[in-house]
Design an enzyme around this catalytic site. Structure first.
Site, short mmCIF file in Angstrom:
data_model
loop_
_atom_site.label_atom_id
_atom_site.label_comp_id
_atom_site.label_asym_id
_atom_site.label_seq_id
_atom_site.Cartn_x
_atom_site.Cartn_y
_atom_site.Cartn_z
N LYS A 1 2.07 -3.40 6.83
CA LYS A 1 2.50 -3.44 5.43
C LYS A 1 4.02 -3.21 5.34
O LYS A 1 4.71 -3.83 4.55
CB LYS A 1 1.75 -2.41 4.58
CG LYS A 1 0.26 -2.73 4.41
CD LYS A 1 0.03 -3.98 3.57
CE LYS A 1 -1.43 -4.40 3.55
NZ LYS A 1 -1.68 -5.71 2.95
N SER B 1 0.84 -1.20 0.00
CA SER B 1 0.00 0.00 0.00
C SER B 1 0.87 1.25 0.00
O SER B 1 1.97 1.26 0.57
CB SER B 1 -0.85 -0.04 1.27
OG SER B 1 -1.47 1.19 1.49
N VAL C 1 -16.87 15.84 4.07
CA VAL C 1 -15.54 15.99 3.48
C VAL C 1 -14.61 16.39 4.62
O VAL C 1 -14.81 17.44 5.26
CB VAL C 1 -15.55 17.05 2.35
CG1 VAL C 1 -14.14 17.37 1.88
CG2 VAL C 1 -16.42 16.56 1.19
N TYR D 1 -2.02 -0.64 10.97
CA TYR D 1 -2.22 -1.20 9.62
C TYR D 1 -1.01 -0.88 8.73
O TYR D 1 -0.45 -1.76 8.08
CB TYR D 1 -3.51 -0.64 8.99
CG TYR D 1 -3.60 -0.98 7.51
CD1 TYR D 1 -3.91 -2.27 7.11
CD2 TYR D 1 -3.32 -0.02 6.53
CE1 TYR D 1 -3.96 -2.59 5.75
CE2 TYR D 1 -3.36 -0.34 5.19
CZ TYR D 1 -3.68 -1.63 4.79
OH TYR D 1 -3.71 -1.95 3.46
P1 NAD Z 1 -11.09 -6.91 1.38
O1 NAD Z 1 -11.32 -6.80 2.84
O2 NAD Z 1 -12.23 -6.63 0.45
O3 NAD Z 1 -10.54 -8.37 1.03
C1 NAD Z 1 -9.65 -9.06 1.87
C2 NAD Z 1 -10.12 -10.50 1.94
O4 NAD Z 1 -9.21 -11.26 2.74
C3 NAD Z 1 -11.49 -10.65 2.60
O5 NAD Z 1 -12.34 -11.43 1.75
C4 NAD Z 1 -11.20 -11.38 3.92
O6 NAD Z 1 -12.26 -12.25 4.29
C5 NAD Z 1 -9.93 -12.14 3.58
N1 NAD Z 1 -9.06 -12.43 4.73
C6 NAD Z 1 -8.61 -11.57 5.68
N2 NAD Z 1 -7.79 -12.22 6.53
C7 NAD Z 1 -7.71 -13.51 6.09
C8 NAD Z 1 -7.01 -14.65 6.54
N3 NAD Z 1 -6.22 -14.63 7.63
N4 NAD Z 1 -7.15 -15.80 5.85
C9 NAD Z 1 -7.96 -15.87 4.75
N5 NAD Z 1 -8.64 -14.82 4.29
C10 NAD Z 1 -8.52 -13.65 4.95
O7 NAD Z 1 -9.84 -5.99 1.01
P2 NAD Z 1 -9.31 -5.47 -0.40
O8 NAD Z 1 -9.69 -4.05 -0.54
O9 NAD Z 1 -9.68 -6.43 -1.45
O10 NAD Z 1 -7.76 -5.50 -0.12
C11 NAD Z 1 -6.95 -6.57 -0.57
C12 NAD Z 1 -5.51 -6.31 -0.15
O11 NAD Z 1 -5.07 -5.09 -0.70
C13 NAD Z 1 -5.28 -6.19 1.36
O12 NAD Z 1 -4.05 -6.81 1.65
C14 NAD Z 1 -5.21 -4.71 1.60
O13 NAD Z 1 -4.45 -4.40 2.73
C15 NAD Z 1 -4.52 -4.25 0.33
N6 NAD Z 1 -4.80 -2.86 -0.02
C16 NAD Z 1 -6.08 -2.44 -0.15
C17 NAD Z 1 -6.35 -1.11 -0.47
C18 NAD Z 1 -7.76 -0.59 -0.55
O14 NAD Z 1 -7.95 0.61 -0.45
N7 NAD Z 1 -8.76 -1.43 -0.76
C19 NAD Z 1 -5.29 -0.22 -0.69
C20 NAD Z 1 -3.98 -0.69 -0.57
C21 NAD Z 1 -3.74 -2.02 -0.24
C1 WQD Z 2 -9.53 9.32 0.81
C2 WQD Z 2 -9.72 10.81 1.08
C3 WQD Z 2 -10.20 11.35 3.37
C4 WQD Z 2 -14.06 9.41 3.67
C5 WQD Z 2 -6.80 4.47 2.88
C6 WQD Z 2 -5.67 3.85 3.60
C7 WQD Z 2 -4.59 3.46 2.63
C8 WQD Z 2 -5.17 2.62 1.51
C9 WQD Z 2 -6.33 3.26 0.86
C10 WQD Z 2 -5.06 0.32 2.22
C11 WQD Z 2 -9.06 11.28 2.37
C12 WQD Z 2 -11.37 11.69 2.47
C13 WQD Z 2 -12.86 9.88 3.19
C14 WQD Z 2 -15.09 10.35 3.97
C15 WQD Z 2 -13.64 12.13 3.27
N1 WQD Z 2 -5.70 1.38 2.00
N2 WQD Z 2 -12.65 11.20 2.99
N3 WQD Z 2 -14.84 11.67 3.76
O1 WQD Z 2 -7.24 7.41 3.71
O2 WQD Z 2 -6.41 7.90 1.36
O3 WQD Z 2 -6.33 5.63 2.24
O4 WQD Z 2 -7.31 3.58 1.87
O5 WQD Z 2 -3.88 0.14 2.14
O6 WQD Z 2 -3.66 2.76 3.34
O7 WQD Z 2 -5.14 4.78 4.53
O8 WQD Z 2 -8.50 6.54 1.68
O9 WQD Z 2 -10.84 6.51 0.94
O10 WQD Z 2 -10.34 6.64 3.42
O11 WQD Z 2 -9.87 8.61 1.99
O12 WQD Z 2 -13.47 13.32 3.10
O13 WQD Z 2 -16.18 9.99 4.44
O14 WQD Z 2 -11.13 11.03 1.25
O15 WQD Z 2 -10.04 12.35 4.35
O16 WQD Z 2 -8.56 12.57 2.15
P1 WQD Z 2 -7.08 7.00 2.32
P2 WQD Z 2 -9.96 7.01 2.03
#
Ligand code: NAD
Ligand code: WQD
Length: 342
Positions: free
Chosen positions: A158, A129, A220, A154
């Protein structure tokens, strides 16, 4: 017997995993899905099945459970590559439950690597991330930027996972860490998309739920940042584009003959957009009502971050296909479909 390459997709019932399963199937791979359904249910798996016409090879279990993983590797093998999406991802929850986050996110990586090693599986693609950078000194941020002290448990998980992966790669692993920026949107079919449990933390699901009438209004978080309109700036990337990067990463590993690989890529569009720009674009493109107010800053938010995607563009030969407008249209279509089917 099938001759296509098997890819173990952990967390494949979740948002990004499910979209990647669709792209893997389209590219001729055979995904083996593992998920404990702790942060999802089978809705997206059903959507993937409908979309691809394939019966999914799904195994419910935990990535920290060595016996379970051994069973999957033994009965499904040979596995060509592991794509590890499974993790907990809520920044706020991680502050309340740091042990749970460390145990799940770091524990899963350790157990998976051990089992892979026992089964001579070397290739691993990790969901990292942009959170590893914190507020970078230089924007756009490239992969050489140093990690700042993580703002949340979190983020720390990572960073720790990346360090573990870097350390172990010398022992015969071939690893790619993909640092995702802000994934948004849904599959253009409207059959799969983001399905947050409870009140969404992330911006776009909060917007679509508000427009659908599930939430009263969007807040926001801050309009007094040092940015052109005062709201935070992010690099929003369509989840379909993000899924596509994973297929490109596989192709890259397949071509690479090195025994030990540790490679890191930013996965973003390279374009920063502000929260208010996104909100206004949503209103303009969907015509949906979106009541919103300006509220105080959310603690821990970085002011401005977007990717320098040069490496992913040139080395993986990937660039984004979808615009932010596409992503918002698709997210809205998915939200509307959800309400029709329930
Ligand atoms: P998500 O929560 O939709 O999917 C994660 C899945 O993993 C879920 O279905 C959950 O049930 C499963 N899971 C969690 N722990 C588990 C375990 N111990 N064993 C088996 N299954 C397990 O999340 P996502 O948005 O699809 O994110 C996927 C990956 O990408 C994560 O590693 C997350 O940290 C990373 N990521 C997500 C974002 C984002 O904004 N969505 C951004 C950056 C990185
Ligand atoms: C985006 C922008 C908020 C909700 C997070 C994790 C990051 C990655 C992606 C996993 C920010 C603003 C949000 C709301 C708002 N995930 N916001 N009102 O915080 O950039 O990133 O998700 O790895 O690690 O930190 O994403 O979608 O929460 O926010 O104004 O109700 O929207 O302040 O500026 P963020 P987000």
């Amino acid at each position: 017997m099938s001759t296509s390459k098997k890819i173990l997709v952990t967390g494949g019932a979740g948002y990004i995993g499910a979209h990647t399963v669709v792209e893997l199937i389209a590219a001729g791979y055979e995904p083996v899905i593992v998920d404990n359904l702790s942060a999802s249910d089978k809705t997206l798996l059903r959507g993937v099945q409908q979309l691809t016409g394939k019966t999914l090879n799904f195994h419910q279990g935990d990535c920290r459970d060595k016996n379970f993983l051994n069973f999957v590797f033994k009965t499904q093998g040979p596995i060509n590559c592991v794509m590890h999406f499974a993790a907990f991802k809520s920044v706020g929850e991680s502050v309340q439950k740091p042990l749970l986050y460390h145990h799940n996110n770091v524990g899963s990586v350790l157990t998976l690597l051990e089992v892979m090693s026992e089964h001579a599986v070397t290739d691993f693609v990790f969901s990292s991330s942009c959170t590893v950078y914190g507020q970078p000194d230089k924007i756009p941020v490239d992969e050489k930027a140093p990690f700042k002290r993580a703002e949340s448990p979190y983020g720390a998980t990572k960073q720790l996972c990346e360090r573990i992966l870097e350390d172990v790669h010398t022992t015969g692993f071939r690893i790619i860490s993909l640092r995702y920026f802000n994934p948004i949107g849904a599959h253009p079919s409207g059959l799969i998309g983001e399905l947050p449990i409870g009140i969404p933390n992330n911006l776009v699901p909060f917007i679509t739920q508000t427009a659908a009438g599930l939430r009263k209004k969007l807040t926001v978080f801050g309009n007094n940042y040092n940015t052109p309109d005062g709201s935070c700036i992010r690099d929003f990337i369509h989840v379909g584009d993000l899924a596509d990067v994973h297929v490109k990463a596989l192709a890259y590993l397949e071509k690479d003959t090195r025994k030990n690989v540790y490679d890191v890529f930013n996965v973003g569009t390279g374009k920063g957009a502000s929260v208010l720009e996104l909100v206004n674009l949503f209103i303009r493109t969907t015509g949906a009502p979106l009541p919103f107010v300006i509220g105080p800053r959310r603690p821990g938010d970085v002011e401005k971050v977007y990717a320098d995607p040069t490496r992913v563009n040139t080395v993986l030969r990937w660039s984004s296909r979808y615009s932010m407008e596409d992503a918002l249209k698709h997210a809205w279509a998915w939200e509307q479909k959800l309400h029709k089917s329930h």
